[in-house]
Scaffold this motif. Structure first.
Motif, PDB file in Angstrom:
ATOM      1  N   LEU A  29      11.176  35.224  16.342  1.00 52.81           N
ATOM      2  CA  LEU A  29      10.637  36.553  16.033  1.00 52.81           C
ATOM      3  C   LEU A  29       9.114  36.561  16.138  1.00 52.81           C
ATOM      4  O   LEU A  29       8.516  37.534  16.622  1.00 52.81           O
ATOM      5  N   SER A  30       8.485  35.469  15.703  1.00 54.68           N
ATOM      6  CA  SER A  30       7.033  35.381  15.789  1.00 54.68           C
ATOM      7  C   SER A  30       6.576  35.305  17.234  1.00 54.68           C
ATOM      8  O   SER A  30       5.585  35.943  17.622  1.00 54.68           O
ATOM      9  N   GLY A  31       7.302  34.510  18.041  1.00 55.48           N
ATOM     10  CA  GLY A  31       6.972  34.446  19.466  1.00 55.48           C
ATOM     11  C   GLY A  31       7.174  35.782  20.156  1.00 55.48           C
ATOM     12  O   GLY A  31       6.380  36.180  21.015  1.00 55.48           O
ATOM     13  N   LEU A  32       8.238  36.498  19.782  1.00 55.24           N
ATOM     14  CA  LEU A  32       8.511  37.815  20.352  1.00 55.24           C
ATOM     15  C   LEU A  32       7.411  38.804  19.981  1.00 55.24           C
ATOM     16  O   LEU A  32       6.971  39.617  20.806  1.00 55.24           O
ATOM     17  N   ALA A  33       6.944  38.708  18.729  1.00 48.91           N
ATOM     18  CA  ALA A  33       5.854  39.589  18.308  1.00 48.91           C
ATOM     19  C   ALA A  33       4.584  39.276  19.090  1.00 48.91           C
ATOM     20  O   ALA A  33       3.851  40.186  19.512  1.00 48.91           O
ATOM     21  N   GLY A  34       4.291  37.990  19.303  1.00 56.70           N
ATOM     22  CA  GLY A  34       3.116  37.614  20.083  1.00 56.70           C
ATOM     23  C   GLY A  34       3.207  38.135  21.500  1.00 56.70           C
ATOM     24  O   GLY A  34       2.215  38.627  22.079  1.00 56.70           O
ATOM     25  N   ALA A  35       4.413  38.065  22.095  1.00 59.38           N
ATOM     26  CA  ALA A  35       4.608  38.581  23.457  1.00 59.38           C
ATOM     27  C   ALA A  35       4.409  40.096  23.496  1.00 59.38           C
ATOM     28  O   ALA A  35       3.821  40.637  24.443  1.00 59.38           O
ATOM     29  N   ALA A  36       4.911  40.783  22.458  1.00 58.84           N
ATOM     30  CA  ALA A  36       4.735  42.236  22.400  1.00 58.84           C
ATOM     31  C   ALA A  36       3.256  42.600  22.272  1.00 58.84           C
ATOM     32  O   ALA A  36       2.784  43.579  22.870  1.00 58.84           O
ATOM     33  N   LEU A  37       2.506  41.822  21.454  1.00 59.54           N
ATOM     34  CA  LEU A  37       1.064  42.069  21.329  1.00 59.54           C
ATOM     35  C   LEU A  37       0.360  41.860  22.666  1.00 59.54           C
ATOM     36  O   LEU A  37      -0.553  42.615  23.033  1.00 59.54           O
ATOM     37  N   GLU A  38       0.788  40.842  23.409  1.00 60.91           N
ATOM     38  CA  GLU A  38       0.193  40.600  24.724  1.00 60.91           C
ATOM     39  C   GLU A  38       0.489  41.757  25.667  1.00 60.91           C
ATOM     40  O   GLU A  38      -0.387  42.222  26.422  1.00 60.91           O
ATOM     41  N   ALA A  39       1.732  42.261  25.645  1.00 52.98           N
ATOM     42  CA  ALA A  39       2.088  43.403  26.498  1.00 52.98           C
ATOM     43  C   ALA A  39       1.340  44.657  26.063  1.00 52.98           C
ATOM     44  O   ALA A  39       0.897  45.451  26.899  1.00 52.98           O
ATOM     45  N   ALA A  40       1.189  44.840  24.745  1.00 56.17           N
ATOM     46  CA  ALA A  40       0.430  45.993  24.255  1.00 56.17           C
ATOM     47  C   ALA A  40      -1.031  45.893  24.677  1.00 56.17           C
ATOM     48  O   ALA A  40      -1.682  46.910  24.976  1.00 56.17           O
ATOM     49  N   LEU A  41      -1.568  44.671  24.715  1.00 54.47           N
ATOM     50  CA  LEU A  41      -2.942  44.484  25.166  1.00 54.47           C
ATOM     51  C   LEU A  41      -3.060  44.806  26.647  1.00 54.47           C
ATOM     52  O   LEU A  41      -4.087  45.362  27.100  1.00 54.47           O
ATOM     53  N   ALA A  42      -2.014  44.509  27.418  1.00 50.55           N
ATOM     54  CA  ALA A  42      -2.011  44.865  28.841  1.00 50.55           C
ATOM     55  C   ALA A  42      -2.040  46.381  29.008  1.00 50.55           C
ATOM     56  O   ALA A  42      -2.725  46.915  29.895  1.00 50.55           O
ATOM     57  N   ILE A  43      -1.295  47.099  28.164  1.00 51.93           N
ATOM     58  CA  ILE A  43      -1.322  48.560  28.189  1.00 51.93           C
ATOM     59  C   ILE A  43      -2.713  49.056  27.813  1.00 51.93           C
ATOM     60  O   ILE A  43      -3.258  49.989  28.434  1.00 51.93           O
ATOM     61  N   ALA A  44      -3.321  48.416  26.802  1.00 52.84           N
ATOM     62  CA  ALA A  44      -4.654  48.825  26.353  1.00 52.84           C
ATOM     63  C   ALA A  44      -5.685  48.634  27.451  1.00 52.84           C
ATOM     64  O   ALA A  44      -6.605  49.447  27.608  1.00 52.84           O
ATOM     65  N   ARG A  45      -5.577  47.552  28.228  1.00 43.75           N
ATOM     66  CA  ARG A  45      -6.543  47.318  29.299  1.00 43.75           C
ATOM     67  C   ARG A  45      -6.475  48.422  30.346  1.00 43.75           C
ATOM     68  O   ARG A  45      -7.484  48.771  30.966  1.00 43.75           O
ATOM     69  N   ALA A  46      -5.263  48.984  30.529  1.00 46.03           N
ATOM     70  CA  ALA A  46      -5.141  50.098  31.473  1.00 46.03           C
ATOM     71  C   ALA A  46      -5.835  51.340  30.949  1.00 46.03           C
ATOM     72  O   ALA A  46      -6.390  52.133  31.716  1.00 46.03           O
ATOM     73  N   GLU A  47      -5.809  51.515  29.629  1.00 47.37           N
ATOM     74  CA  GLU A  47      -6.422  52.702  29.013  1.00 47.37           C
ATOM     75  C   GLU A  47      -7.924  52.530  28.792  1.00 47.37           C
ATOM     76  O   GLU A  47      -8.656  53.523  28.727  1.00 47.37           O
ATOM     77  N   VAL A  48      -8.384  51.290  28.647  1.00 47.78           N
ATOM     78  CA  VAL A  48      -9.802  51.035  28.328  1.00 47.78           C
ATOM     79  C   VAL A  48     -10.361  50.083  29.380  1.00 47.78           C
ATOM     80  O   VAL A  48     -10.480  48.876  29.144  1.00 47.78           O
ATOM     81  N   PRO A  49     -10.722  50.578  30.533  1.00 49.19           N
ATOM     82  CA  PRO A  49     -11.221  49.694  31.598  1.00 49.19           C
ATOM     83  C   PRO A  49     -12.447  48.901  31.167  1.00 49.19           C
ATOM     84  O   PRO A  49     -12.634  47.751  31.587  1.00 49.19           O
ATOM     85  N   GLU A  50     -13.311  49.510  30.310  1.00 50.87           N
ATOM     86  CA  GLU A  50     -14.515  48.801  29.883  1.00 50.87           C
ATOM     87  C   GLU A  50     -14.196  47.608  28.979  1.00 50.87           C
ATOM     88  O   GLU A  50     -15.099  46.829  28.617  1.00 50.87           O
ATOM     89  N   GLY A  80     -20.552  45.008  24.210  1.00 50.30           N
ATOM     90  CA  GLY A  80     -19.340  44.206  24.292  1.00 50.30           C
ATOM     91  C   GLY A  80     -18.431  44.434  23.098  1.00 50.30           C
ATOM     92  O   GLY A  80     -17.202  44.549  23.237  1.00 50.30           O
ATOM     93  N   LEU A  81     -19.023  44.506  21.893  1.00 53.94           N
ATOM     94  CA  LEU A  81     -18.221  44.736  20.694  1.00 53.94           C
ATOM     95  C   LEU A  81     -17.607  46.128  20.695  1.00 53.94           C
ATOM     96  O   LEU A  81     -16.475  46.319  20.235  1.00 53.94           O
ATOM     97  N   GLN A  82     -18.334  47.121  21.180  1.00 53.93           N
ATOM     98  CA  GLN A  82     -17.781  48.478  21.255  1.00 53.93           C
ATOM     99  C   GLN A  82     -16.578  48.512  22.186  1.00 53.93           C
ATOM    100  O   GLN A  82     -15.537  49.121  21.877  1.00 53.93           O
ATOM    101  N   ALA A  83     -16.697  47.821  23.329  1.00 56.54           N
ATOM    102  CA  ALA A  83     -15.579  47.781  24.268  1.00 56.54           C
ATOM    103  C   ALA A  83     -14.383  47.046  23.650  1.00 56.54           C
ATOM    104  O   ALA A  83     -13.234  47.501  23.778  1.00 56.54           O
TER     105      ALA A  83
END
Length: 996
Positions: free
Chosen positions: A180-201, A243-246
Motif C-alpha cells: 500500500l505504501s509503494g502504491l501510494a508512492g507510485a500514485a504521488l509520482e503519477a500525480a506529480l507527472a500531472i502537475a508538471r503538465a499543469e505547471v511548466p515552470e 525556484g521556490l515559487q515554481a
C-alpha cells in the motif's frame, strides 16, 4: 411443489446459511442462471464471505455487465475465492469492478497471487496518465479531470488486486502495508507527472516528496491521509525565490491531482501539515531552510514525526540527502530538555481530543488503541536509539522486534504488543475497505461488527467473539503502554550525556571520578564485565548501567554500589526475571542502587539471597509481614526438617535473612520509621526463637527417648521485650520451666537446660546467615545464676532476693516463645515486682539513681566520646530509658498506660497523666528516635554493630547520607545529634536526678 413453495424453501435454506435477506438472495441467485444457482462451489464461497448478501449483490451486478465472469469463476476456484472474498467485504471495490468489469480479470490465474514489483506499479500508474516511466521527471501530456480519473481507475485496479490477496491470506499483514505504501508512492509520482503538465515552470526547481507517518514507514492503511513534506532546490542559474515559487505551485498541483473530486472520486488527501511551522509555514522549503528550522525551533513532536521520513516521489536523490541530514538530529533529539515528558504530554493531548462518544470504539486514538502502541515504541526507540543504531527502524513492528532483541522490551511484552498491533491494524483495514473511507471508529451496528468478525475467521458468534478479542487486545495494549511509555527509566536515560550513555572508555575515568567514584579504574572494569558481549543480558545491562551509575553516584558509596551490583548480577547469572525486573520496574532498580550504595549489611544479605531482589519491585513486598504469617512459614520449615535440627534451623535462619533484608530495605528506602523497624525486628526474633525452640525441643526429646518432663517458655527482656530491637541487637531473654505432674525436679531441670543450650547453639552456629545471639544475662544473679529456673525457683528468688535493678529490668519482660500458659503464669508472678503497689520507695529511687550514675562513670568504653555514644552517652538511649522506667516504677500501679514494655509508649503515658511535661516528653522522644536511627544506620552502613558515631570522616559522611542528609551534610548531622541529645540530657538531669 409449486414455485412459491420452492422459493420459500430456498429462502429458508439461504437464511440458515447466513444470508440476512434470504428471499432477495434467492432471487439474485436465480437471476444468475441455472448453472450459477446450482453451483455449490459458488454458494460455498458466498456463504464464507464476510457479508454474503453484499457479495451476492455485487456479483449479480458484475454478471449483468460481464456474464463471462460466472464461467471463469467455475473454471478457476482461486478466482472465485478472491473475487467473492473482496466483494463480500468491500462495497466500494465492488462498485469499482462493476464500473470497470475488465478489472476482475486481474484476479485470474497465477498472476493474481504474485506481488508486483514496485517499479512495475510505478510504471503502470505513470502510463495510466500518459507519462513515460523511463523519463527521470515524467510528465503527463495533459492535465485535467480526465487524466486524474485515469489515475484513480488504475490505482483502484491495483488496490483490487492487493485486497484479493489480502482477503484470501496470500499476502501477510506486513506485505499488505508495504505494498500500500509503494502504491501510494507510485500514485504521488503519477500525480506529480500531472502537475508538471499543469505547471511548466516547475522545471525551474528540483522537488522531493518526503513520505511521513505510515507512508514513510511503509505501513500505510488502505485509506489514509498521506503525510508528506516537500523539499526543493532551484535549478542551477535559477533565482531561489523564483525556484521556490515554481516548486510550491508544482506541489500544490500534485496535491490537487490526488484529492480533487472526479467522476471516479478522489484518491486521498495529501497532508503537508507535518512541515516546519505546520500549516502556518511555507509549503515548500529548501534543504538549508528545513535544517535551520529543526536546529533552532523544532518541537519534540516534529522529531518524533521525522523518525519515519522517507523519500517517496520526485527527486529521490534530493530526498535521500534530506533524510540523511535530519536523521542525526532525530536520533539525538531525546537529549533535549523534557523530551520524554513532551512526548508523554502529546499522547495525553491526542487522547483528550477524541470526539465525545467515540472513545470506547476508537481503535486508533483511544485507550489501548494503535497510538498507544506506536507512541510507546517510538519513545523507546528515540531514547535508546541515540546509542543503539539497531533500533533505528521506521516501521512499528520491526522497531518493536529490535527493541525486544536489544532487551529494551521483554519478549512476552513485545509479543503481546505485536499481536495487539496486527489485530488492530487488520480491523482498521477491514473497516476502511468497506467503503474505501478513512475511519478508525468501530461500527455501532451489529451487521458491521458481524462483517468484521467473519472477515477475521470468526463464524460461530462473530460479534461476540470479535468484541471479546478486541477488548482483550486493547486492555493488554493499554497495560503495556502505561508500563513502557511512563517508565521512569526513560527520563533517566534521556537525561544522560551522550558519551556516558554509550559507556565508551574515552574520558570515562575522569567522568566516573567526577561522579564520586573513588576507584574509577575499578568501576570501569566492573562496567566492562557487565556489558561486554552480544548476549541479551549484556544488552539489557548496557541499557541499565548508564542510569544506575548515576544512582550509585547519588548513594553514599558509589564504588560499593557498583561492586555489589556486579556481584548480585553474577550470582543471578542468566535468571530471566532479574534484569527484566530492573528494566521494567524502575523503582526496583533505583531501590537496588540506593541499597547497594548505602548498606554493606543489606548488600551482604542480598549476596547470600540474590533472589530477594524480586521484593524490590513492589511497595507491598517491602511492608513487614504479619507475625502470624512469619510464624506459620517458619514452623512449616521446621516440620519439613523434623529429624535434623541443624537443617531445620538453617532453613529458619535463611528465612530470617530474607526478612532482615525486607526490613532493611523498608528502613532505608521504603520510609519505615524507627518504631516500625524496631517492632518488625523484634517480632522476627520472636518467631525465629520459637522455630528454633521447636527444633531444639524435638531433638532433646528424641535424644531422651520420650516427651520432655517439663514445660518451657522464653521471656523476652531488654530491647526484645520492648519491641525495640536494632539490626545488631542480641536477644535478651530469661528461660523458665515448670515440671509436668509426676516429673522429678532434677530430671525436669536437666531437660530444660538441654533445651536452652541447644536453642542457643542452633542459633549461633557458623553459617552464611546472620546469627541470633541469645543473651540470658538479665536472669536472676546474672551470669553467676542458673541458666534456667523453674517457675517456683523464680518465685522464691524474687520473694527473698529481688533488688530494684531487677524490678527495673522486669519492666520490659514479656512472653516471647514456648509454652504460652507458662509465660502468662510468669508474667502474673512478676507483676507486683515491676508495677509495685504504691510504687517504689525513696530508698529504691536513690539506689536506681546511684546505679545510673555508676553506669555513666564505669561502663562507657575507654576513649568513647560521651557526646557521641548513642547508648550510654549524654542524652543517649539510657538517658531517655531510665527516666521513663523510674516513672513506671513509681506510678504504674495507678496509671495503666505506664504498664508497657515500650519506652516511647511509657513517655507518652507519663505525659498524658501529667507526670511528665509535654515539652519534656517531646525532647526525650526525639533524642531516643535519633539515637536509635543512628545505631541502625551504623549497622546498615558498616555491616557491623556500633554504638558511637565514628570519628572517621568518610564513615561519618556515609552514615549521614543514610540518614537522609545531603552529601555535604556530615557536620549538620553531628550538630543535630548533639543538639537533640544536649536537650535530652537537660531533661534527664531535671526529671531523673531531680536537679533544678
Amino acid at each position: 411443489m409449486n414455485a412459491e413453495s420452492r422459493i420459500q424453501t430456498t429462502a429458508g435454506r439461504l437464511a440458515r446459511l447466513g444470508f440476512a435477506d434470504a428471499a432477495r438472495a434467492g432471487r439474485l441467485l436465480d437471476g444468475l442462471g441455472p448453472e450459477a444457482a446450482g453451483d455449490m462451489g459458488l454458494l460455498t464461497a458466498l456463504v464464507g464471505a464476510a457479508d454474503p448478501d453484499l457479495a451476492l449483490t455485487s456479483l449479480s451486478r458484475l454478471a449483468e455487465r460481464d456474464p463471462g465472469v460466472l464461467g471463469a469463476m467455475r473454471a478457476d476456484p482461486g478466482l472465485r475465492a478472491r473475487l467473492v472474498g473482496v466483494l463480500g467485504l468491500s462495497a466500494a471495490l465492488g462498485e469499482h469492478v462493476v464500473r470497470h468489469p475488465g478489472h476482475w480479470k486481474a484476479l485470474e490465474g497465477e498472476q493474481a497471487l504474485q506481488r508486483p514489483p514496485e517499479r512495475d506499479v510505478r510504471a503502470a500508474l505513470l502510463e495510466s496518465v500518459g507519462a513515460d516511466p523511463a523519463d527521470p521527471e515524467p510528465r503527463a501530456p495533459r492535465g485535467g479531470t480526465e487524466v486524474m480519473s485515469a489515475l484513480r481507475v488504475a490505482y483502484r485496479g491495483r488496490l483490487l488486486h492487493l485486497a484479493a490477496r489480502d482477503v484470501t491470506g496470500a499476502a501477510s499483514f506486513s506485505q499488505v502495508t508495504a505494498e500500500l505504501s509503494g502504491l501510494a508512492g507510485a500514485a504521488l509520482e503519477a500525480a506529480l507527472a500531472i502537475a508538471r503538465a499543469e505547471v511548466p515552470e516547475g522545471a525551474d526547481a528540483r522537488l522531493a516528496v518526503i513520505g511521513m507517518g505510515k507512508c514513510g514507514a511503509r505501513e500505510l492503511n488502505y485509506i489514509s491521509d498521506v503525510d508528506v513534506v516537500f523539499v526543493a532546490e532551484p535549478r542551477e542559474g535559477v533565482d531561489e525565490t523564483k525556484g521556490l515559487q515554481a516548486a510550491t505551485r508544482l506541489a500544490q498541483a500534485m496535491m490537487r491531482a490526488c484529492s480533487a473530486s472526479t467522476p471516479e472520486g478522489a484518491l486521498w488527501e495529501v497532508d503537508a501539515a507535518l512541515r516546519p511551522e505546520g500549516k502556518a509555514g511555507p509549503l515548500v522549503r529548501t534543504m538549508a531552510s528545513h535544517l535551520a528550522y529543526y536546529r533552532r525551533w523544532a518541537k519534540t513532536w516534529e522529531f518524533q514525526a521525522l523518525l519515519k521520513a522517507r523519500p517517496v516521489a520526485g527527486d529521490l536523490e534530493l530526498g535521500g540527502e534530506y533524510v540523511a541530514a535530519v536523521d542525526e538530529m532525530v536520533w539525538q533529539s531525546s537529549a533535549r530538555d523534557h523530551f520524554v515528558e513532551d512526548v508523554q504530554a502529546m499522547r495525553r493531548r491526542v487522547e483528550a481530543h477524541i470526539r465525545a462518544g467515540e472513545a470506547d470504539r476508537q481503535i486508533k486514538l483511544g485507550p489501548g488503541g494503535l497510538r498507544d502502541i506506536e507512541f510507546a515504541v517510538q519513545l523507546l526507540q528515540l531514547v535508546h536509539g541515540r546509542t543503539d543504531a539497531l533500533l533505528r527502524r521506521r516501521a512499528t513492528l520491526p522497531a518493536l522486534a529490535a527493541l525486544s532483541r536489544g532487551g529494551y522490551v521483554g519478549r512476552d511484552d513485545a509479543k503481546a504488543l505485536a499481536e495487539a498491533y496486527i489485530f488492530l491494524r487488520k480491523v482498521e483495514h477491514l473497516m476502511q475497505l468497506h467503503n474505501l473511507r478513512r475511519t478508525h471508529v468501530l461500527p455501532e451496528d451489529e451487521a458491521g461488527l458481524r462483517r468484521i468478525g467473519r472477515a477475521l475467521g470468526m463464524t460461530v458468534d462473530p460479534v461476540g467473539e470479535f468484541t471479546t478479542r478486541w477488548k482483550r487486545h486493547a486492555m493488554e495494549a493499554r497495560r503495556l503502554h502505561e508500563k513502557l511509555f511512563y517508565r521512569p527509566l526513560l527520563q533517566a536515560v534521556a537525561r544522560l550525556p551522550g558519551d556516558e550513555a554509550r559507556l565508551t572508555a574515552a574520558a570515562a575515568t575522569a567522568r566516573l571520578s567526577a561522579l564520586g567514584y573513588a576507584d574509577p579504574d575499578g568501576a570501569l572494569r566492573h562496567i566492562a564485565a557487565l556489558t561486554s558481549g552480544v548476549t541479551r543480558r549484556a544488552a539489557i545491562q548496557r541499557t541499565l548501567l548508564p542510569v544506575m551509575l548515576g544512582w550509585f553516584a547519588d548513594a553514599p558509596d558509589p564504588d560499593a554500589g557498583l561492586l555489589g551490583f556486579r556481584q548480585v548480577s553474577d550470582k543471578l547469572g542468566t535468571t530471566p526475571w532479574y534484569l527484566r525486573l530492573l528494566r521494567d520496574e524502575t523503582a526496583a532498580a533505583e531501590r537496588m542502587a540506593r541499597l547497594l550504595g548505602t548498606s554493606r549489611y543489606a548488600t551482604g544479605l542480598l549476596l547470600h539471597a540474590p533472589d530477594a531482589v524480586a521484593m524490590l519491585g513492589s511497595e507491598a513486598e517491602l511492608a513487614a509481614r504479619p507475625k502470624e504469617a512469619l510464624a506459620g512459614e517458619l514452623a512449616a520449615s521446621v516440620r519439613r526438617h523434623a529429624e535434623d535440627a541443624e537443617a531445620a534451623v538453617d532453613a529458619v535462619r535463611a528465612l530470617r535473612r530474607r526478612e532482615l533484608l525486607r526490613i532493611a530495605v523498608a528502613g532505608l528506602v521504603g520510609g519505615a520509621g524507627v518504631d516500625e523497624v524496631g517492632r518488625a525486628l523484634s517480632e522476627l526474633n520472636d518467631v525465629t526463637i520459637q522455630a528454633a525452640l521447636d527444633a531444639a525441643t524435638h531433638k532433646v526429646a528424641v535424644e531422651r527417648r520420650g516427651p520432655l518432663p517439663t514445660r518451657f517458655t522464653v521471656i523476652a527482656m531488654g530491647r526484645l521485650g520492648g519491641y525495640e530491637c536494632s539490626y545488631g541487637s542480641d536477644a535478651d531473654v530469661m528461660f523458665v520451666h515448670a515440671p509436668v505432674e509426676g516429673a522429678g525436679e532434677k530430671d525436669a531441670t536437666d531437660a530444660a537446660h538441654a533445651v536452652a543450650n541447644e536453642l542457643r547453639r542452633l542459633l549461633a552456629r557458623p553459617a552464611p546467615d546472620p546469627p541470633l545471639h541469645i543473651d540470658p544475662d538479665l536472669r536472676p544473679e546474672g551470669r553467676q545464676g542458673p541458666l534456667v529456673r523453674s517457675l517456683s525457683s523464680y518465685a522464691a528468688y524474687y520473694r527473698r532476693w529481688s533488688s530494684p535493678w531487677e524490678s527495673q529490668a522486669l519492666l520490659r519482660a514479656r512472653y516471647s516463645a514456648g509454652d504460652a500458659a507458662l509465660g502468662a503464669e510468669f508474667m502474673a508472678l512478676i507483676e507486683p515486682l515491676r508495677h509495685p503497689p504504691g510504687g517504689i520507695g525513696e530508698d529504691a529511687v536513690r539506689e536506681i539513681r546511684r546505679l545510673k550514675a555508676r553506669m555513666e562513670a564505669e561502663r562507657l568504653p575507654r576513649g568513647a566520646d560521651p557526646l557521641l555514644h548513642t547508648k550510654l552517652g549524654r542524652g543517649g538511649l539510657a538517658d531517655v530509658e531510665w527516666p521513663a522506667q523510674l516513672i513506671q516504677l513509681r506510678h504504674a500501679y495507678a496509671v495503666p498506660g505506664l504498664r508497657t514494655t515500650r519506652t516511647l509508649a511509657a513517655l507518652r503515658a507519663a505525659a498524658e497523666a501529667g507526670l511528665l511535661a509535654e515539652p519534656d516528653e517531646e525532647v526525650l522522644a526525639e533524642a531516643w528516635r535519633f539515637a536509635s536511627r543512628v545505631r541502625d544506620a551504623i549497622m546498615l552502613v558498616r555491616g557491623r554493630a556500633g554504638d558511637s558515631i565514628p570519628a572517621d570522616v568518610r564513615e561519618r559522611a556515609m552514615i549521614a547520607r543514610a540518614l537522609g542528609y545531603p552529601p555535604d551534610g556530615s557536620e549538620d548531622f553531628v550538630e543535630d545529634y548533639r543538639r537533640a541529645t544536649r536537650r535530652a540530657r537537660a531533661v534527664t538531669e531535671r526529671v531523673f536526678y531531680g536537679a533544678d
